[in-house]
Design a protein around this motif. Structure first.
Motif, PDB file in Angstrom:
ATOM      1  N   ARG A  37     -50.838  34.822   2.044  1.00  0.00           N
ATOM      2  CA  ARG A  37     -50.261  35.806   1.290  1.00  0.00           C
ATOM      3  C   ARG A  37     -48.895  35.072   0.048  1.00  0.00           C
ATOM      4  N   TYR A  38     -48.998  36.013  -0.540  1.00  0.00           N
ATOM      5  CA  TYR A  38     -48.447  35.485  -2.374  1.00  0.00           C
ATOM      6  C   TYR A  38     -47.073  36.805  -1.960  1.00  0.00           C
ATOM      7  N   VAL A  39     -45.953  35.751  -1.579  1.00  0.00           N
ATOM      8  CA  VAL A  39     -44.742  36.728  -2.300  1.00  0.00           C
ATOM      9  C   VAL A  39     -43.853  35.958  -3.038  1.00  0.00           C
ATOM     10  N   VAL A  40     -43.440  37.057  -4.009  1.00  0.00           N
ATOM     11  CA  VAL A  40     -42.350  36.534  -4.962  1.00  0.00           C
ATOM     12  C   VAL A  40     -41.391  36.825  -4.939  1.00  0.00           C
ATOM     13  N   SER A  41     -40.209  36.699  -4.346  1.00  0.00           N
ATOM     14  CA  SER A  41     -38.914  36.607  -4.001  1.00  0.00           C
ATOM     15  C   SER A  41     -38.200  37.206  -5.249  1.00  0.00           C
ATOM     16  N   SER A  42     -37.504  37.628  -5.224  1.00  0.00           N
ATOM     17  CA  SER A  42     -35.895  38.263  -6.055  1.00  0.00           C
ATOM     18  C   SER A  42     -34.848  37.330  -5.767  1.00  0.00           C
ATOM     19  N   ALA A  43     -34.912  37.415  -4.764  1.00  0.00           N
ATOM     20  CA  ALA A  43     -33.337  36.323  -4.932  1.00  0.00           C
ATOM     21  C   ALA A  43     -32.896  35.476  -6.120  1.00  0.00           C
ATOM     22  N   THR A  44     -31.782  35.892  -5.880  1.00  0.00           N
ATOM     23  CA  THR A  44     -30.763  34.826  -6.620  1.00  0.00           C
ATOM     24  C   THR A  44     -29.317  34.532  -6.015  1.00  0.00           C
ATOM     25  N   THR A  45     -29.349  34.250  -4.294  1.00  0.00           N
ATOM     26  CA  THR A  45     -28.736  33.289  -3.715  1.00  0.00           C
ATOM     27  C   THR A  45     -29.440  32.440  -2.432  1.00  0.00           C
ATOM     28  N   GLU A  46     -28.848  31.787  -2.281  1.00  0.00           N
ATOM     29  CA  GLU A  46     -29.611  31.236  -1.263  1.00  0.00           C
ATOM     30  C   GLU A  46     -29.865  32.059   0.082  1.00  0.00           C
ATOM     31  N   ASP A  47     -28.828  32.684   0.426  1.00  0.00           N
ATOM     32  CA  ASP A  47     -28.258  33.531   1.708  1.00  0.00           C
ATOM     33  C   ASP A  47     -29.541  34.625   1.725  1.00  0.00           C
ATOM     34  N   VAL A  48     -29.951  34.844   0.446  1.00  0.00           N
ATOM     35  CA  VAL A  48     -30.767  36.239   0.330  1.00  0.00           C
ATOM     36  C   VAL A  48     -32.131  36.236   0.814  1.00  0.00           C
ATOM     37  N   LEU A  49     -32.335  34.322  -0.071  1.00  0.00           N
ATOM     38  CA  LEU A  49     -33.597  34.071   0.188  1.00  0.00           C
ATOM     39  C   LEU A  49     -34.329  33.475   1.463  1.00  0.00           C
ATOM     40  N   PHE A  50     -32.903  32.508   1.989  1.00  0.00           N
ATOM     41  CA  PHE A  50     -32.782  32.219   3.743  1.00  0.00           C
ATOM     42  C   PHE A  50     -33.397  33.961   4.770  1.00  0.00           C
ATOM     43  N   ASP A  51     -32.189  35.153   4.014  1.00  0.00           N
ATOM     44  CA  ASP A  51     -33.268  36.153   4.971  1.00  0.00           C
ATOM     45  C   ASP A  51     -34.684  37.164   5.166  1.00  0.00           C
ATOM     46  N   GLU A  52     -35.165  36.215   3.452  1.00  0.00           N
ATOM     47  CA  GLU A  52     -36.309  36.487   2.769  1.00  0.00           C
ATOM     48  C   GLU A  52     -37.418  35.448   4.477  1.00  0.00           C
ATOM     49  N   LEU A  53     -36.635  34.538   4.059  1.00  0.00           N
ATOM     50  CA  LEU A  53     -37.589  33.502   4.995  1.00  0.00           C
ATOM     51  C   LEU A  53     -37.736  33.792   6.323  1.00  0.00           C
ATOM     52  N   ILE A  54     -36.833  33.962   7.309  1.00  0.00           N
ATOM     53  CA  ILE A  54     -37.031  34.953   7.956  1.00  0.00           C
ATOM     54  C   ILE A  54     -38.072  36.068   8.246  1.00  0.00           C
ATOM     55  N   ALA A  55     -37.537  36.983   7.608  1.00  0.00           N
ATOM     56  CA  ALA A  55     -38.574  38.197   7.254  1.00  0.00           C
ATOM     57  C   ALA A  55     -39.992  37.673   7.104  1.00  0.00           C
ATOM     58  N   GLU A  56     -40.557  36.436   6.261  1.00  0.00           N
ATOM     59  CA  GLU A  56     -41.689  36.305   6.381  1.00  0.00           C
ATOM     60  C   GLU A  56     -41.768  35.608   7.428  1.00  0.00           C
ATOM     61  N   LEU A  57     -41.527  35.249   8.275  1.00  0.00           N
ATOM     62  CA  LEU A  57     -41.658  34.077   9.661  1.00  0.00           C
ATOM     63  C   LEU A  57     -41.800  35.413  10.566  1.00  0.00           C
ATOM     64  N   ARG A  58     -41.109  35.995  10.865  1.00  0.00           N
ATOM     65  CA  ARG A  58     -41.615  37.252  11.909  1.00  0.00           C
ATOM     66  C   ARG A  58     -42.970  38.328  11.292  1.00  0.00           C
ATOM     67  N   ARG A  59     -43.678  38.129   9.207  1.00  0.00           N
ATOM     68  CA  ARG A  59     -44.513  38.707   9.679  1.00  0.00           C
ATOM     69  C   ARG A  59     -45.191  37.807   9.698  1.00  0.00           C
ATOM     70  N   LEU A  60     -45.671  37.193   9.415  1.00  0.00           N
ATOM     71  CA  LEU A  60     -46.528  36.523   9.624  1.00  0.00           C
ATOM     72  C   LEU A  60     -46.981  35.637  11.585  1.00  0.00           C
ATOM     73  N   GLN A  61     -45.764  36.017  11.951  1.00  0.00           N
ATOM     74  CA  GLN A  61     -45.929  35.938  12.913  1.00  0.00           C
ATOM     75  C   GLN A  61     -46.312  37.170  14.241  1.00  0.00           C
ATOM     76  N   ALA A  62     -46.326  37.993  12.980  1.00  0.00           N
ATOM     77  CA  ALA A  62     -46.971  40.031  13.735  1.00  0.00           C
ATOM     78  C   ALA A  62     -48.338  39.291  13.396  1.00  0.00           C
TER      79      ALA A  62
END
Length: 180
Positions: A37-62
């Protein structure tokens, strides 16, 4: 720079360097089976990237591993400086250790300025982890374990990569048409 352009550059690098040079002997199978799965983040801050990381880990887990076995979270707009990126990896380790993930994941680090400890910036061995854009490679521990069990001398991969990259040299890398 569009998401399609970013993904295309990442796939080109994956095919020419990671698979083509056999930097990761496990990559070809998931690439051929279209399980990345290729995901391009639009995050411009570490906090937003961290939230996207958690979301992608959940997606991968499911996800069914036969459909999505691994994810490349490409983040071209944040952590473009390698030292900042490297510092962020501590937060990544904390995220993957969260009880909800039960140590089911590991994250490989890829960055255009990647530099291993004890090396000079331009040392060719750093290129084994130099992707076109800062990227967090999310891997299932179970998949890594199966791949390592099936691959003789898996612990020798980093040394073999260094040997191969030294033989290839900067000129050979440039001939691949990849990032420098």
């Amino acid at each position: 720079m569009t998401n399609d352009t970013i993904i295309a550059a990442t796939q080109d690098w994956l095919e020419k360097a990671v698979i083509g040079l056999n930097l990761c002997p496990f990559a070809k199978a998931v690439h051929v089976k279209k399980q990345i799965r290729y995901v391009v983040s639009s995050a411009t801050t570490e906090d937003v990237l961290f939230d996207e990381l958690i979301a992608e880990l959940r997606r991968l887990q499911a996800a069914d591993p036969d459909e999505i076995d691994t994810t490349l979270l490409i983040h071209p707009y944040v952590l473009t400086d390698f030292l900042d990126y490297n510092d962020f990896l501590d937060a990544v380790d904390i995220a993957t250790a969260e009880p909800e993930f039960n140590d089911a994941f590991q994250v490989a680090s890829l960055h255009p300025q990647y530099q291993f400890a004890g090396t000079e910036l331009d040392d060719i061995e750093n290129y084994s982890n130099r992707a076109p854009y800062p990227t967090l490679h999310l891997l299932r521990e179970a998949s890594v374990d199966r791949a390592v069990d099936a691959f003789p001398d898996a612990d020798r991969i980093p040394d073999a990569n260094i040997e191969m990259l030294k033989k290839l040299g900067h000129e050979g890398w440039e001939k691949l048409g990849l990032i420098k």
